[in-house]
Design a protein around this motif. Sequence first.
Motif, PDB file in Angstrom:
ATOM      1  N   VAL A   1      32.291  32.950  47.162  1.00 16.46           N
ATOM      2  CA  VAL A   1      33.597  32.317  47.241  1.00 16.46           C
ATOM      3  C   VAL A   1      34.475  33.085  48.218  1.00 16.46           C
ATOM      4  N   SER A   2      34.618  34.375  47.988  1.00 17.39           N
ATOM      5  CA  SER A   2      35.362  35.265  48.867  1.00 17.39           C
ATOM      6  C   SER A   2      34.790  36.660  48.646  1.00 17.39           C
ATOM      7  N   PRO A   3      34.972  37.569  49.594  1.00 17.76           N
ATOM      8  CA  PRO A   3      34.381  38.903  49.422  1.00 17.76           C
ATOM      9  C   PRO A   3      34.779  39.597  48.112  1.00 17.76           C
ATOM     10  N   SER A   4      36.055  39.527  47.735  1.00 17.30           N
ATOM     11  CA  SER A   4      36.480  40.232  46.520  1.00 17.30           C
ATOM     12  C   SER A   4      35.927  39.573  45.253  1.00 17.30           C
ATOM     13  N   ILE A   5      35.881  38.265  45.228  1.00 19.61           N
ATOM     14  CA  ILE A   5      35.313  37.563  44.069  1.00 19.61           C
ATOM     15  C   ILE A   5      33.814  37.813  43.984  1.00 19.61           C
ATOM     16  N   ASP A   6      33.140  37.774  45.120  1.00 20.04           N
ATOM     17  CA  ASP A   6      31.698  38.040  45.146  1.00 20.04           C
ATOM     18  C   ASP A   6      31.402  39.443  44.626  1.00 20.04           C
ATOM     19  N   GLN A   7      32.185  40.427  45.077  1.00 24.72           N
ATOM     20  CA  GLN A   7      31.990  41.814  44.631  1.00 24.72           C
ATOM     21  C   GLN A   7      32.212  41.942  43.127  1.00 24.72           C
ATOM     22  N   GLU A   8      33.201  41.230  42.599  1.00 25.79           N
ATOM     23  CA  GLU A   8      33.478  41.292  41.159  1.00 25.79           C
ATOM     24  C   GLU A   8      32.316  40.696  40.356  1.00 25.79           C
ATOM     25  N   ALA A   9      31.744  39.618  40.839  1.00 27.09           N
ATOM     26  CA  ALA A   9      30.601  39.005  40.149  1.00 27.09           C
ATOM     27  C   ALA A   9      29.409  39.972  40.143  1.00 27.09           C
ATOM     28  N   VAL A  10      29.142  40.613  41.276  1.00 28.94           N
ATOM     29  CA  VAL A  10      28.037  41.581  41.353  1.00 28.94           C
ATOM     30  C   VAL A  10      28.331  42.782  40.453  1.00 28.94           C
ATOM     31  N   ARG A  11      29.578  43.251  40.449  1.00 28.01           N
ATOM     32  CA  ARG A  11      29.948  44.385  39.609  1.00 28.01           C
ATOM     33  C   ARG A  11      29.723  44.062  38.133  1.00 28.01           C
ATOM     34  N   ALA A  12      30.152  42.891  37.710  1.00 26.30           N
ATOM     35  CA  ALA A  12      29.987  42.496  36.307  1.00 26.30           C
ATOM     36  C   ALA A  12      28.512  42.421  35.926  1.00 26.30           C
ATOM     37  N   MET A  13      27.695  41.866  36.786  1.00 33.18           N
ATOM     38  CA  MET A  13      26.266  41.767  36.478  1.00 33.18           C
ATOM     39  C   MET A  13      25.591  43.136  36.536  1.00 33.18           C
TER      40      MET A  13
END
Length: 139
Positions: A97-109
């Motif tokens: 979606v966006s770099p910050s949202i993508d990073q948050e999804a990876v961080r959570a997983m």
Amino acid sequence: MKKILLTVFAITFFINAKAQSAEVAITKKENDTGKIYTSVEKAPQFPGGIQSFYHYLAATIVYPVDARTKNRQGRVIITMTIEKDGSLTDIKVVRGVSPSIDQEAVRAMSACPKWIPATQNGLPVRVLYTVPIAFTLGK
């Protein structure tokens, strides 16, 4: 906000793991650690089931401030390998979606506890798994 996220996850969350025979499984070799299946007899599971996974995501994900101010929303598609011991490796964004949202999804997983591994012929196996994570701003 957590209730909104939990509702969104419950509605838009689909897991791609098809139960088919080993002959149909597409596999890949990596450093002699074993095959990575894309379909298995018994899919991996988050400890406590899918509702526990929804709760985990709702409690773990923090909507990035920059994405919130820019009103960025959407679904991030993550792929990962669930290992024989249930750990998650090779976590990647397939569609972002966006770099910050993508990073948050990876961080959570990445912070996710070990899963109950997939099984094939009664034995734990490595499996490629896809998880969509919806980021939606509530009103």
